[in-house]
Structures are given as C-alpha cells and as structure tokens.
Design a protein around this motif. Structure first.
Motif: not given
Ligand code: LLP
Length: 415
Positions: A27-32, A283-285, A367-371
């Motif tokens: 982590t940190p890690c964005y997952v889509y 997406g999530v972070l 809900d972090t897939g955008a911006y």
C-alpha cells in the motif's frame, strides 16, 4: 452485485480479495475493476443507442493506458485536453478519428500534433485560439475540423472549483459572441465548422442544468441554420455526478433517456464526454493505518497515503467512504480523523468517521477511480502508488509503484 462488495466480511474487487492485493502488492495501491468500467461505458453507449452518437471518455479522469485500452476496445472515443493525453490515447490503441480536443490553452505544438493525428474535432474555446488553429491549419494545408465551445451561463450547482459553465468561468465563448465567431470560422478555407460544444461542470447531480444547457445549444444551432451554417454534431460535454455520500445523481441511463428524448426528432450526431461517471466507482485506494494517535481533542488514524495520492478531500472537501478490507466483529467504534503523512494541515482523507481500527489495518478509500491517480503528485518525495486492474479472478499490475530514485531522475546538480 457491485464490483466492490463484502463476502464473509472481506472486501472484494470482482472475485479478488482486496486484503490479498494489499499483501501481495503493498500500500498505497489503486485497484480498479474492469467489469465496473465496462458496465458504465455500456450504460452510456446503450442509453444513446437510438441516436447517432459517440461517447468520448474524458481522459483526465483516469488516464492509465490499461483503462484507455479497455475503453478503446469497446469502441470509445476520447476527450483530451493536452498533447500528452493525445499521445496516451494513441499509445493505448485509441482511434484518433474519435478524439475531441478540449481545453483553453492548446499550444501550437499540441495543435500541430492533433492535426497530424487526424483527430475528429477541436473544441475551440476563444477567438484567439480560433485564429491560431486557422494559421496552423493554413500553414500545414490541412483542414481543421472545429466546434466552438460555448458557455451557456448555466449554474451546474456543484463545487465552485469544478463549475465551468458560468459566465465568470474561463471556459468557452459567451453565447453573445458565439454567432460572430461561427461566421468568421465558416469563411475560412482551412477550418471546417462541424459542431457546437459545451461542458458546464462536473459532479452534477440533477438533470436540470444539462437540459438547460442543451436548450441553449439547440437554439444556437437554429440560429446557425438560418445563416446557412450547418452543424453535424452537438457535444454536450461530461459532468454527470456519482454518489460519493448522500447524493442521488441520475443514472447514466436516466441521463441518456432525458437527453435522447430531446434529440429524437433531430438529425444530428450527439457527443458526450463523461469521465467521472465511467470510472469513479470503478476504483478504490488501499491504504494502511500506520498509527492511531489519540490527542485530548481528537483521535487520528494516520495512513500511509494522503493528499499526494488523493487530493480531492483537501482540494474540494470531497467525501469518500472508507471501508475496512476486513470487517471485524469485535472492537469499539471510535470517531477518527483519517489523515495522511504529509506535512500540511490540509492533508486529510476524511473527518469524523466512525470506525473500529487497529494499527496495521488496511482501509479502502472508495470511489477513487476518477481524479485520484491522475491528480496525484510526488509531494514530500513520496513515490506514487502502484495501480492494479482486477478482471474477474485476475490481477494485473497496470502501473508499477514508483521507485524513490526515479523521482530525481530528471534533476541535475550544478557542475
Ligand atoms: N469535458 C470537459 C471539457 C471537461 O473539462 C471535463 C472535466 C469533462 C469533460 C469530464 O467531466 P466529468 O464527466 O468527469 O465530470 N478534479 C475534479 C473534477 C474536474 C473536472 C474537470 N473537467 C474532481 O476531482 O472532482
């Protein structure tokens, strides 16, 4: 079932446990979720199925090559705002003939690159830009397809930083000046006037502003017809909001139905530029709780991510739900401010959240897939997060975690 859901108290992205992703990739890690992106894109595309239309995904929302490639394979068009985004879309396999180029500050080099690539349309934002595109197109002896972006002076009722369609905003051309500019463009040999564009803002949660902007654009189209300037497409921009907290935005299908209804008798192609509504909820972070810190006034959970990875809370006071990837059954709920490691008071992810936390827990910032990633930075010399795409049972790394040494790769000490 949503692409992100609990199964036996473990949060999953499609068929993969997010706890496992955090263990395997850190982590940190964005997952889509590929399924979530695909589903939202289809919701738009099918919503407009009865009309000639093109969904031009707004690249700025999430410009990872894998995301763009998934959309390109679906047949999506793209809305770009820089030469960098143009190059990305092409690198990802996007079709240049489905690209619209928005933005108030297109540089000469960017205009040349877009002309060479053969994009579908330039969305022109000022008289000065029109002149520049005309000069470049004449020099290159290449006709530039253009739409003029008008500013319909409609209140999108959203955060002031992401409202763009008010007369005091820097975007587009005032309705009162648009006719003259269209006429000017119409007489130029190397400009091909094909459309009218508008985009009134982002995270819009009701239909009314979109419908009001649509009426303005349609009225302008009628006025142009009377001047024998015939327009072949209308571009209504992006802006449809998503539910981050208590908002109740229309679904893409409802939004499409309302707009499509207005266009059903008209023989004109419709372009849309959705960004957020396609990728935000895909997406999530993932972040780790490094420390719990109890002060006399506040309890803090300090994460290994902050405004460097996700600036929306700091910049717009944006709300993101926070969920533990492993839901515990025991423990005490406490009120936490969820903050990052960055040396700024504005560095918070959320305030006053009721959570049961232990240090070492992994949290999903929803809900972090955008911006999210696209607005991330290396502030405080923090390497940017790894990005992962889940596709059913499969986990793909779509951007490696940065190495700290790479962060000064382009820097030079004096001789
Ligand atoms: N078209 C144009 C010309 C735009 O300027 C934008 C977004 C879009 C389309 C896509 O809008 P969407 O469908 O994503 O709402 N960073 C902010 C959002 C800024 C939006 C800028 N323009 C945020 O994190 O909320």
């Amino acid at each position: 079932m949503s692409s992100f859901h609990y199964q036996n108290n473990t949060l999953f992205a499609e068929n993969v446990s997010l706890a496992k992703i955090a263990t395997d990739h850190g982590t940190p890690c964005y997952v889509y979720s590929r399924a979530a992106i695909t589903q939202q894109w289809h919701a738009f595309d099918e919503g407009f199925a009865r009309l000639p239309h093109l969904i031009c995904y707004a690249v700025k929302a999430n410009s990872n090559l894998a995301v763009l490639n998934i959309l390109a394979r679906l047949g999506s068009g793209f809305d770009i705002v820089s030469g960098g985004e143009l190059a990305r879309v092409i690198a990802a396999g996007g079709d240049p003939q489905k690209i619209v180029f928005s933005g108030v500050g297109k540089k000469t080099s960017e205009i040349i690159a877009a002309l060479e690539a053969g994009i579908f349309c330039f969305n022109v934002e000022s008289a000065a830009e029109l002149t520049r595109i005309n000069e470049i197109a004449s020099q290159q002896k290449k006709c530039a397809p253009i739409a003029i972006r008008v500013n319909p002076d409609v209140d999108a009722q959203t955060h002031p930083y992401i409202s763009t369609g008010l007369k005091e905003n820097k975007f587009g051309v005032a309705m009162s000046e648009a006719l003259e500019l269209f006429q000017l463009a119409h007489h130029e040999k190397y400009l091909n006037v094909i459309g009218i564009a508008c985009h009134i803002g982002s995270q819009i949660t009701s239909l009314a502003p979109f419908l009001a902007a649509t009426e303005c654009v349609l009225e302008l189209r009628d006025q142009l017809e009377k001047l024998d300037i015939s327009i072949s497409h209308l571009d209504l921009g992006g802006g449809l909001g998503v539910r981050y907290a208590q908002e109740t935005p229309p679904k893409p299908a409802e939004y499409a139905a309302a707009i499509a209804e207005r266009f059903k008798q008209l023989n004109i192609k419709l372009l849309l530029e959705p960004g957020r509504a396609i990728v935000a909820k895909a997406g999530v972070l993932l972040a780790k709780v490094e420390y719990l810190k109890n002060s006399p006034h506040k309890d803090f959970a300090i994460l290994d991510t902050g405004m460097n990875d996700l600036i929306r809370p700091a910049m717009y006071q944006a709300h993101h739900d926070i969920l533990p990837v492993q839901r515990g059954t025991v423990g005490v709920h406490q009120h936490y401010d969820i903050v990052g490691p960055i040396c700024e008071t504005g560095d918070f992810i959320a305030k006053n959240r009721d959570l049961i936390l232990t240090s070492g827990d992994i949290l999903a910032i929803m809900d972090t897939g955008a911006y999210g990633f696209t607005m991330s930075s290396n502030y405080n010399t923090r390497a940017r997060a790894v990005e992962i795409m889940v596709d059913g049972e499969q986990v793909h790394i779509i951007r490696d975690r940065e190495h700290v040494q790479d962060l000064w790769k382009h820097e030079h000490v004096l001789p």
